[in-house]
Design an enzyme around this catalytic site. Structure first.
Site, PDB file in Angstrom:
ATOM      1  N   CYS A   1       0.837  -1.193   0.000  1.00  0.00           N
ATOM      2  CA  CYS A   1       0.000   0.000   0.000  1.00  0.00           C
ATOM      3  C   CYS A   1       0.878   1.252   0.000  1.00  0.00           C
ATOM      4  CB  CYS A   1      -0.922   0.008   1.220  1.00  0.00           C
ATOM      5  SG  CYS A   1      -2.079   1.408   1.244  1.00  0.00           S
TER       6      CYS A   1
ATOM      7  N   ARG B   1       3.073   4.765   6.287  1.00  0.00           N
ATOM      8  CA  ARG B   1       3.571   3.996   7.442  1.00  0.00           C
ATOM      9  C   ARG B   1       3.997   2.579   7.076  1.00  0.00           C
ATOM     10  NH1 ARG B   1      -2.016   5.022  10.424  1.00  0.00           N
ATOM     11  NH2 ARG B   1      -2.599   4.493   8.284  1.00  0.00           N
TER      12      ARG B   1
ATOM     13  N   HIS C   1      -2.256  -4.008   4.944  1.00  0.00           N
ATOM     14  CA  HIS C   1      -2.085  -3.609   6.346  1.00  0.00           C
ATOM     15  C   HIS C   1      -3.451  -3.353   6.958  1.00  0.00           C
ATOM     16  CE1 HIS C   1      -2.789   0.828   5.854  1.00  0.00           C
ATOM     17  NE2 HIS C   1      -2.490   0.533   4.607  1.00  0.00           N
TER      18      HIS C   1
ATOM     19  N   CYS D   1      -6.402  -0.132   6.759  1.00  0.00           N
ATOM     20  CA  CYS D   1      -6.078   0.535   5.490  1.00  0.00           C
ATOM     21  C   CYS D   1      -7.168   1.551   5.099  1.00  0.00           C
ATOM     22  CB  CYS D   1      -5.924  -0.509   4.390  1.00  0.00           C
ATOM     23  SG  CYS D   1      -5.506   0.197   2.778  1.00  0.00           S
TER      24      CYS D   1
HETATM   25 CO    CO Z   1      -3.477   1.265   2.975  1.00  0.00          CO
END
Ligand code: CO
Length: 209
Positions: free
Chosen positions: A42, A46, A98, A101
């Protein structure tokens, strides 16, 4: 703060530190890259592939987009996959989602996100496909997190449906596809155990040969 300037300053300090620790580092990297892994993750700030896996420059080839999607009409992603498999001959492709998201959350809403709507549509299809399971969970976080996992599984399947991956398997190239998910809350990666390493689990309609 002037952040772009701060980035330049940190870059100078980093390059100097690297040269001190390993004088041949940049010469070796400049000669060639030979990563064993393609990471599809993604775009979220982070979830940086190399930082969360403790990797150095040169160790992972990366493609990132909103919600780590592998879409068959996305020439950017498909070109990255082809180059990684055919030219770099990576041994592993990791689709890493993750929890929490933002792209997944947005896809679960009934709201007009403009151009982004076309991208989120792909996630809505995954959500719709698993509607009963997701609706059966209590609380928004549980529903979002489960769709984050199901989305990774769907993208692992999409990868296995590409001609690039199937051609590599047919030619006997060792290529393993993995589905992982990262928890921003504790910094840990989890294996969803949805690995694919051959065409055996690919439905006939998606086989290219
Ligand atoms: Co994401």
């Amino acid at each position: 703060m002037d952040f772009p300037n701060e980035m330049m300053r940190r870059n100078r300090a980093w390059a100097e530190r690297m040269r001190e620790e390993d004088p041949g580092f940049f010469d070796r990297l400049a000669a060639q890259q030979a990563p064993e892994v393609l990471w599809i993750g993604c775009s979220d700030s982070r979830v940086s592939a190399d930082q969360i896996s403790g990797l150095m420059p040169g160790e992972v080839f990366v493609h990132r987009n909103i919600a780590n999607l592998v879409i068959h009409t996305d020439m950017n992603c498909q070109s990255v996959i082809q180059f990684a498999v055919e030219a770099l001959r990576v041994k592993h492709i990791i689709v890493c989602g993750h929890y929490g998201c933002g792209g997944i959350k947005a896809a679960m809403e009934s709201r007009d996100y403009g151009l982004l709507q076309n991208w989120l549509r792909n996630i809505k299809d995954v959500c719709s496909h698993h509607e009963a399971e997701i609706e059966g969970l209590s609380g928004e976080q549980a529903r979002v997190d489960r769709l984050c996992e199901l989305n990774v599984q769907a993208q692992v399947r999409n990868l296995a449906h590409t001609a690039t991956v199937q051609n590599a398997w047919a030619a006997g190239q060792a290529l393993h596809i993995h589905g992982w998910i990262y928890s921003i809350r504790d910094g840990l990666l989890h294996d969803l155990e949805v690995d694919l390493s051959d065409v055996a689990h690919v439905p006939a309609i998606y086989r290219t040969a």
